[in-house]
Scaffold this active site. Structure first.
Site, PDB file in Angstrom:
ATOM      1  N   VAL A 281       0.835  -1.201   0.000  1.00 18.02           N
ATOM      2  CA  VAL A 281       0.000   0.000   0.000  1.00 18.02           C
ATOM      3  C   VAL A 281       0.869   1.249   0.000  1.00 18.02           C
ATOM      4  CG1 VAL A 281      -1.683   1.328   1.332  1.00 18.02           C
ATOM      5  CG2 VAL A 281      -1.950  -1.138   1.098  1.00 18.02           C
ATOM      6  N   ALA A 282       1.970   1.224   0.717  1.00 16.35           N
ATOM      7  CA  ALA A 282       2.851   2.386   0.781  1.00 16.35           C
ATOM      8  C   ALA A 282       3.475   2.695  -0.573  1.00 16.35           C
ATOM      9  CB  ALA A 282       3.945   2.162   1.817  1.00 16.35           C
ATOM     10  N   GLU A 286      -2.087   5.680  -5.076  1.00 10.20           N
ATOM     11  CA  GLU A 286      -3.490   5.585  -5.467  1.00 10.20           C
ATOM     12  C   GLU A 286      -3.992   6.831  -6.183  1.00 10.20           C
ATOM     13  OE1 GLU A 286      -2.305   4.884  -2.517  1.00 10.20           O
ATOM     14  OE2 GLU A 286      -2.860   2.833  -1.997  1.00 10.20           O
ATOM     15  N   ASP A 328      -1.469  22.551 -43.409  1.00 10.63           N
ATOM     16  CA  ASP A 328      -2.085  22.991 -44.650  1.00 10.63           C
ATOM     17  C   ASP A 328      -1.769  24.466 -44.842  1.00 10.63           C
ATOM     18  OD1 ASP A 328      -3.507  22.968 -46.948  1.00 10.63           O
ATOM     19  OD2 ASP A 328      -5.462  22.599 -46.036  1.00 10.63           O
ATOM     20  N   ASP A 602      -8.476  19.647 -43.344  1.00  7.60           N
ATOM     21  CA  ASP A 602      -9.863  20.102 -43.252  1.00  7.60           C
ATOM     22  C   ASP A 602     -10.809  19.308 -44.138  1.00  7.60           C
ATOM     23  OD1 ASP A 602      -9.023  20.970 -45.698  1.00  7.60           O
ATOM     24  OD2 ASP A 602      -9.287  23.109 -45.307  1.00  7.60           O
ATOM     25  N   ASP A 606      -8.224  14.298 -45.970  1.00 12.03           N
ATOM     26  CA  ASP A 606      -7.240  14.405 -44.892  1.00 12.03           C
ATOM     27  C   ASP A 606      -7.477  13.396 -43.779  1.00 12.03           C
ATOM     28  OD1 ASP A 606      -5.872  16.602 -46.022  1.00 12.03           O
ATOM     29  OD2 ASP A 606      -7.425  17.962 -45.293  1.00 12.03           O
ATOM     30  N   GLU A 671       7.059   6.631   3.758  1.00 10.93           N
ATOM     31  CA  GLU A 671       5.992   5.677   4.033  1.00 10.93           C
ATOM     32  C   GLU A 671       6.534   4.256   4.149  1.00 10.93           C
ATOM     33  OE1 GLU A 671       3.081   6.158   1.001  1.00 10.93           O
ATOM     34  OE2 GLU A 671       2.346   8.074   1.750  1.00 10.93           O
ATOM     35  N   THR A 701      -4.504  13.745   1.854  1.00  7.86           N
ATOM     36  CA  THR A 701      -3.728  14.970   2.074  1.00  7.86           C
ATOM     37  C   THR A 701      -2.910  15.388   0.854  1.00  7.86           C
ATOM     38  OG1 THR A 701      -1.872  13.729   3.024  1.00  7.86           O
ATOM     39  CG2 THR A 701      -3.595  14.457   4.537  1.00  7.86           C
TER      40      THR A 701
END
Length: 883
Positions: A281-282, A286, A328, A602, A606, A671, A701
């Protein structure tokens, strides 16, 4: 019936009718139904899409998604159902966004279908009737009129029409197609006797026999190309995938390695397993995936304000890594509005006579008041009006005796008009044609003179000079005739009134944008369907070097090694008369050299190249729906400068992604370190941090400060550095060094200092159980110390090399708000009873909080010294090199 692939639609009309087994009176209904069963509906090919469960499952199995699934499972095991549900929601949201982005790529082919009309007039069994366009078959005879969209590829049998084929050829002006015109074109698209599905009739009437329908049409071929071209994965998508696998390897490897280590240190298998969960987890960030998504979404909003609508979030970053822009010309580099820049008298010298303006006002079919007509004619009428000659379209047409429309073979048009002095034929067209047919010229005073060899040589020099400036030059002449006059008589023995040079002027902001491109190390190629010499003049006028002009036939004949060599020289090239295949070749060749390609377009033609390029950029104001669907960015203002603004925004976004990755990675050490201390001591040292507290940091946090770093202003010199290499990783060795050593190790040490300060003040001894309240105070101190170090890390991560003072401490107000939020969340977790029960916190003594006040400054100061050392090393001259 002969297979369509064996037909030559340009062969003699009677031979084509024989091969198609049809007649000028059309097919019978019975035969049409039989052919429909053989050939199928006149519709563009639809490629079977992937089943949506499989596509969605692939997004749910993305490496980062797998890590988040693991984090959710661990949160569930830890008993924190709310956090597990929140993580699952993040996974589903990101998977849904990615799934939607892939599915919309299929819309490019579907949008092509809108260029096929719903119903069309067909001659069957000798009479004309309206039938659904999807029921057309080869051999049908269709009736075309002004305003109709051509329903299939066909050969004209009678009559003539003006066709707007810009969506296929890129040519801005309508072209004439007639059954009796000579067919001398090199390619079928330019044939004077063929019309193609999806093009539009702007004038005239004609009948044509259908030779290709559905997927065998030119439009169907382009649709097939678009369907086969897969959207390229963006550099950021590749890098995020690489980062995800790196995180997965580190997380799983660390947990697996320290599981037996914990047992050897004296832990039970249960304790070792819980330790491994905490270590995993550390290591799992996440908040990384949602933070990246939201940072890119913020870049999308910024681009929208600048005039670019981004269809894929990762396209913002792709702009930042662009090394080549294939742009173009018309409407992108220019204003998409022609105007007269130069006019000369009939001998090529001096100002033109007043009669030139009157001839321009007469020899036209455009109506400026209704804003209708050919753009070139509108520019000529505007030029005449500015010179004081304004002739309303209704009066002009009422005084017209005869109109000979523009003939692409003759390259001229003529009107016979009634004037006070009698009937006058006014002709305009290609200078070489009119000069050859002229016997006199009119000087600036309106006096006619013989057009001798010296005057003709002067005209030739003037034409060369004007063409060298990239002007489209027209010659204008007149002749007094007896009405009604035959065309051959009206266009012979002319008086040359003068020469007119037109140009679609560049946008004023484009030269500066091109300069910024060059400063940023980005090459600019011009890929256009227009004339090469004109495109090169426009390109050079805005600062594009245009070192070489390569037209369509030359490119088609060029072998791959020669094209690779051409594109590897660093030259800026004008590719003119481009086809869909040639645009794809250019994009593929640039990819082969490792370039990140942005391709503008355009038209329908293309679409394949827009999908092949790393970044397809479509024109929103003048572009087709097909181009907009195939592109990842749509320019609402059709402006090249907006692309350059996007490059800057993309570079800033990429830098900011690295900044918050640095910020998130830096917390892995403080951690993980407490868990290692717990394992290596065999449980002698209490666990300094709980799994729920780690999740509170990773999803609580640090989230808003990380998002605020995604909105960080650009560092100085952002557009003065070259594009980063295509293979450069978003997480490189220097970033890991800063995160884990420069920022992580000091943070980890400070966290342990706060942890042991609480333990020792309570009289702790190894292996002696602590009262629950003291243990909770110690883990709370570790939790608060990590948050304090986060504050210093946030300010350190704001710049990559520059000192903080160059960007200003308070220039990112969102970061200040994020830090305030972080402190508030920490205080709530520590002091609110309900949250204390969830996270297992207990407020330590006040002096513990006081001792943490220097932590942010210490962490930031160490990184500031590291960056200062890096700047000094970069500025130090190499030994033996210039000082």
């Amino acid at each position: 019936m002969t297979p369509a692939g064996d037909l030559d639609p340009r062969e003699a009309t009677e031979l084509l009718l024989r091969d198609l087994r049809t007649a000028r009176s059309g097919l019978s209904e019975r035969e049409a139904r039989r052919r429909w069963e053989v050939h199928g509906p006149n519709q563009l090919p639809r490629h079977s899409a992937r089943t949506w469960p499989t596509a969605l499952l692939r997004q749910l199995a993305h490496p980062l998604a797998l890590l988040l699934w693991a984090a959710a499972g661990l949160a569930w095991i830890s008993g924190t159902v709310e956090l597990a549900v929140a993580i699952v929601a993040v996974v589903l949201l990101n998977a849904g966004l990615a799934f939607w982005q892939e599915e919309r790529a299929e819309h490019a082919v579907e949008a092509l279908g809108e260029y096929v009309p719903l119903r069309t007039a067909v001659r069957r069994e000798g009479s004309v009737r309206a039938v659904p366009a999807s029921e057309l078959v080869p051999g049908d005879v269709v009736v075309l009129a002004e305003g109709d969209r051509v329903p299939a590829d066909a050969r004209l049998l009678s009559g003539g029409v003006h066709i707007d084929a810009s969506m296929l050829t890129g040519e801005s002006s309508p072209v004439e197609r007639a059954a009796d015109l000579p067919d001398t074109a090199e390619r079928p698209l330019d044939s004077a006797v063929l019309v193609f599905s999806g093009t539009t009739c702007t004038g005239g009437t004609a009948e044509a026999v259908v030779h290709s329908t559905g997927r065998t049409t030119e439009l169907g071929r382009i649709a097939a190309l678009s369907g086969r071209v897969r959207l390229a994965e963006s550099p950021l998508e590749r890098q995020v995938r690489a980062v995800a696998w790196l995180i997965a390897a580190v997380s799983v490897g660390a947990a697996a390695a320290f599981l037996p280590l914990g047992v050897l240190a004296g832990l039970s298998w249960t304790q070792a397993f819980l330790f491994a969960i905490g270590l995993l987890v550390a290591n799992v960030p996440e908040g990384l995936l949602p933070t990246i998504t939201l940072a890119l979404a913020a870049g999308v909003r910024d681009m929208a304000r600048a005039g670019a609508l981004v269809e894929r979030l990762s396209a913002v970053e792709t702009l930042g890594s662009t090394t080549v822009i294939c742009t173009d010309k018309t409407g992108t580099l220019t204003r998409n509005r022609m105007r007269v820049l130069s006019s000369r008298a009939g001998d090529g010298s001096g100002p033109p006579p007043p009669d030139l303006l009157r001839a321009l006002a007469r020899c036209s079919t455009a109506d400026p008041d209704a804003e209708g007509g050919d753009p070139m004619e509108l520019a000529l009428l505007e030029f005449a009006a500015e010179g004081g000659v304004h002739l309303p379209a209704r009066q002009r047409d009422a005084e017209r005796l005869r109109l000979y429309g523009f003939d692409p073979h003759l390259r001229r048009m003529t009107t016979v008009d009634r004037e006070d002095s009698g009937s006058v034929a006014h002709t305009k067209g290609a200078p070489e044609e009119l000069v050859r047919r002229s016997v006199r010229f009119v000087d600036g005073r309106g006096v006619a003179h013989p057009l001798g060899p010296a005057e003709r040589a002067s005209v030739e020099r003037t034409l060369a000079e004007m063409a060298g400036d990239g002007l489209r030059v027209l010659a204008v002449g007149r002749r007094r005739v007896t009405a009604p006059a035959r065309r051959a008589d009206a266009e012979d023995q002319l008086e040359l009134l003068g020469l007119v040079g037109l140009l679609d002027p560049p946008r004023p902001e484009v030269p500066e944008a091109v300069r910024r491109c060059h400063q940023a190390g980005v090459l600019v190629h011009v890929v256009t369907g227009d004339n090469g010499r004109t495109a090169a003049a426009v390109a050079r006028g805005v600062g594009i070097r245009a070192d070489r002009i390569v037209d369509g036939p030359e490119l088609e004949a060029m072998p791959e090694p020669a094209l690779d060599e051409l594109l590897s020289t660093g030259a800026e090239i004008v590719f003119s008369r481009s086809t869909p295949e040639s645009k794809l070749r250019i994009a593929d060749a640039l990819h082969h050299h490792g370039h990140v390609v942005a391709m503008t377009g355009d038209g329908v033609n293309d679409a394949p190249a827009l999908r092949r390029a790393d970044l397809g950029v479509a024109m929103g104001a003048s572009g087709t729906d097909v181009a907009r669907e195939a592109a990842t960015v749509v320019l609402t203002d059709d402006n090249f400068a907006t692309i350059v603004a996007g490059i800057r925004e993309g570079r800033r976004t990429y830098d900011n992604v690295r900044k918050f990755i640095l910020y998130i990675f830096a917390h892995a050490v403080p951690e993980v370190l407490p868990f290692l201390l717990f394992a290596l001591s065999g449980g002698a040292v209490p666990l300094p941090l709980t799994v729920l507290q780690i999740l509170a940091i990773d999803l609580g946090t640090e989230t808003l400060p990380a998002l605020a770093l995604g909105r960080e202003p650009a560092e100085p010199g952002l557009m003065s550095r070259p594009p980063r290499p295509r293979r450069e990783h978003v997480v490189n060795r220097r970033l890991l060094l800063r995160a884990w050593v420069v920022l992580g190790v000091p943070s980890g040490v400070l966290v342990l200092v706060a942890f042991f300060a609480v333990l020792l003040s309570a009289g702790w001894q190894p292996w002696v159980p602590l009262p629950p309240s003291i243990a909770a105070q110690a883990t709370t101190a570790s939790f608060c110390a990590i948050v304090a170090c986060q504050l210093g890390t946030a300010f350190a991560a704001r710049t990559d090399r520059a000192p903080l003072r160059e960007v200003g401490v308070s220039s990112n107000r969102l970061l200040l708000l994020g830090i305030a939020f972080e402190i508030a969340v920490t205080a709530a977790i520590v002091f609110v009873p309900a949250l204390r029960a969830v996270f297992g916190t207990e407020p330590p003594p006040w002096w513990v909080f006081a001792s943490m006040l220097p932590f942010p400054v210490v962490v930031w100061g160490i990184d500031e010294l590291y960056r200062a050392r890096g700047r000094a090393t970069a500025a130090r001259p190499v030994e033996g090199g210039p000082a």
